[in-house]
Design an enzyme around this catalytic site. Sequence first.
Site, PDB file in Angstrom:
ATOM      1  N   LYS A  76      80.235  22.221 -21.504  1.00 18.77           N
ATOM      2  CA  LYS A  76      81.004  22.440 -20.275  1.00 18.77           C
ATOM      3  C   LYS A  76      80.481  23.718 -19.624  1.00 18.77           C
ATOM      4  O   LYS A  76      80.215  24.699 -20.329  1.00 18.77           O
ATOM      5  CB  LYS A  76      82.490  22.562 -20.638  1.00 18.77           C
ATOM      6  CG  LYS A  76      83.428  22.686 -19.435  1.00 18.77           C
ATOM      7  CD  LYS A  76      84.888  22.676 -19.897  1.00 18.77           C
ATOM      8  CE  LYS A  76      85.859  22.777 -18.732  1.00 18.77           C
ATOM      9  NZ  LYS A  76      87.269  22.724 -19.175  1.00 18.77           N
ATOM     10  N   SER A 151      90.304  19.532 -16.776  1.00 15.40           N
ATOM     11  CA  SER A 151      89.167  20.048 -16.050  1.00 15.40           C
ATOM     12  C   SER A 151      87.816  19.705 -16.688  1.00 15.40           C
ATOM     13  O   SER A 151      86.773  19.920 -16.072  1.00 15.40           O
ATOM     14  CB  SER A 151      89.296  21.570 -15.952  1.00 15.40           C
ATOM     15  OG  SER A 151      89.253  22.153 -17.252  1.00 15.40           O
ATOM     16  N   SER A 175      93.004  20.071 -20.831  1.00 12.59           N
ATOM     17  CA  SER A 175      91.695  19.695 -20.260  1.00 12.59           C
ATOM     18  C   SER A 175      90.700  19.078 -21.229  1.00 12.59           C
ATOM     19  O   SER A 175      89.626  18.650 -20.799  1.00 12.59           O
ATOM     20  CB  SER A 175      91.057  20.899 -19.585  1.00 12.59           C
ATOM     21  OG  SER A 175      91.707  21.142 -18.375  1.00 12.59           O
TER      22      SER A 175
END
Length: 483
Positions: A76, A151, A175
């Site tokens: 990420k 997210s 998330s």
Amino acid sequence: MHHMTLAEIARGLADKKFSSEELTQTLLARIAQLDPQLNSFISLTEELALSQAKAADARRANGESGALLGAPIAHKDLFCTQGIRTSCGSKMLDNFKAPYDATVVAKLAAAGAVTLGKTNMDEFAMGSANESSYYGAVKNPWNLEHVPGGSSGGSAAAVAARLLPAATATDTGGSIRQPAAFTNLTGLKPTYGRVSRWGMIAYASSLDQGGPLARTAEDCAILLQGMAGFDPNDSTSIDEPVPDYSASLNGSLQGLRIGVPKEYFSAGLDPRIAELIQNSVKELEKLGAVIKEISLPNMQHAIPAYYVIAPAEASSNLSRFDGVRFGYRCENPDNLMDLYKRSRGEGFGAEVQRRIMVGAYALSAGYYDAYYLKAQKIRRLVKNDFMAAFNEVDIILGPTTPNPAWKLGAKSSDPVAEYLEDVYTITANLAGLPGLSMPAGFVDGLPVGVQLLAPYFQEGRLLNVAHQYQLNTDWHTRTPTGF
Ligand code: GLN
């Protein structure tokens, strides 16, 4: 080759069926071909990947082994990667090349994992739809008109589309678990302090926690093994030994006490999801689990408390992005104040600015007691509810989300509607507990997740339950059409 899980890749590499370099080349080509539909990557790191793959092959040729040695993954884009853009999904950090590796990145690299790239995400990890990224929305591979969740939507979409077997992600208020649910993956948010936050760009420091996103519990165990552990650079990291997560997968579920909170099945839950959750309960009962209804009476206060605490911490954490030290700087400022105002006004997107304003307001003199302090008291009540429940049960089970993935744009003009979708996930962050989401079926062709929560440091128990469930169901093996 792209259908293999991390566990299958490890066996294939050990048996010399293929090399890490071949696998890496195959997946990079697949990403180039398919990712334009999904937008799941912000940066690709082909050169790094191929050199790491060759190094892993050489280590294997020298007799080394290990489940992650030569395994392709992605990070990420809020994990700092030395010399590589680390954008956090923001214009503010579009030009930021991290000067060092996050602990998670360094640990996985040392274990021999191959980094294919950096995945798309909501700006500064704020969101539940992955629509707030400066690099554009991510699409859900199960239906390209729907959001993948956020997210960590880039990590989720990429793994779900078989662009790679697993990826790192972070969970401040769901998330990891929510995008896992929306894309038919298994995702684990560890106990707060289990995985180092050093080099993980902070959103809300008392809630943020890194963890794995993969297709199976078995793969989450492998990736978590490479991420977890004490880090002297993170003062909130816990100095406890890391158990062998793969060894915990095969325990019997005979007599396991599963609590199902009655508050989870209130009016806001899609009845079709409620039915799938009940089916997963029955499946676990068949495996020997004992089901008990429990109550989490303060759950209803969790969303308002979270949406005060997280923005408050964000407003403080994001004050470092001032146009002077990091990232974006506006053109031709008139004076220092103009530089601050315009750099932040132009560098941050609308949702980030909203959170900074809400957080600064909640922390301001005169309002602190009414909002921030009150929210902290609710946080304690939420934690106490869990502590009482875990006196009676070993695992808490429920839906991961009240609805399946919504259409792109459906909630982007109504932030509160999006916040309400986090109702089942944020309580684990407020309490610091570990949580896992795993595939439990489909509604209108869109995946549904079941969430499991456990007491502190019982990640092994979560993985055990999920693995046993996955040995007896095939939801997690379903592949989105076209991928
Ligand atoms: N949707 C939540 C938020 O926007 C959670 C995000 C996260 O876990 N990073 O704050």
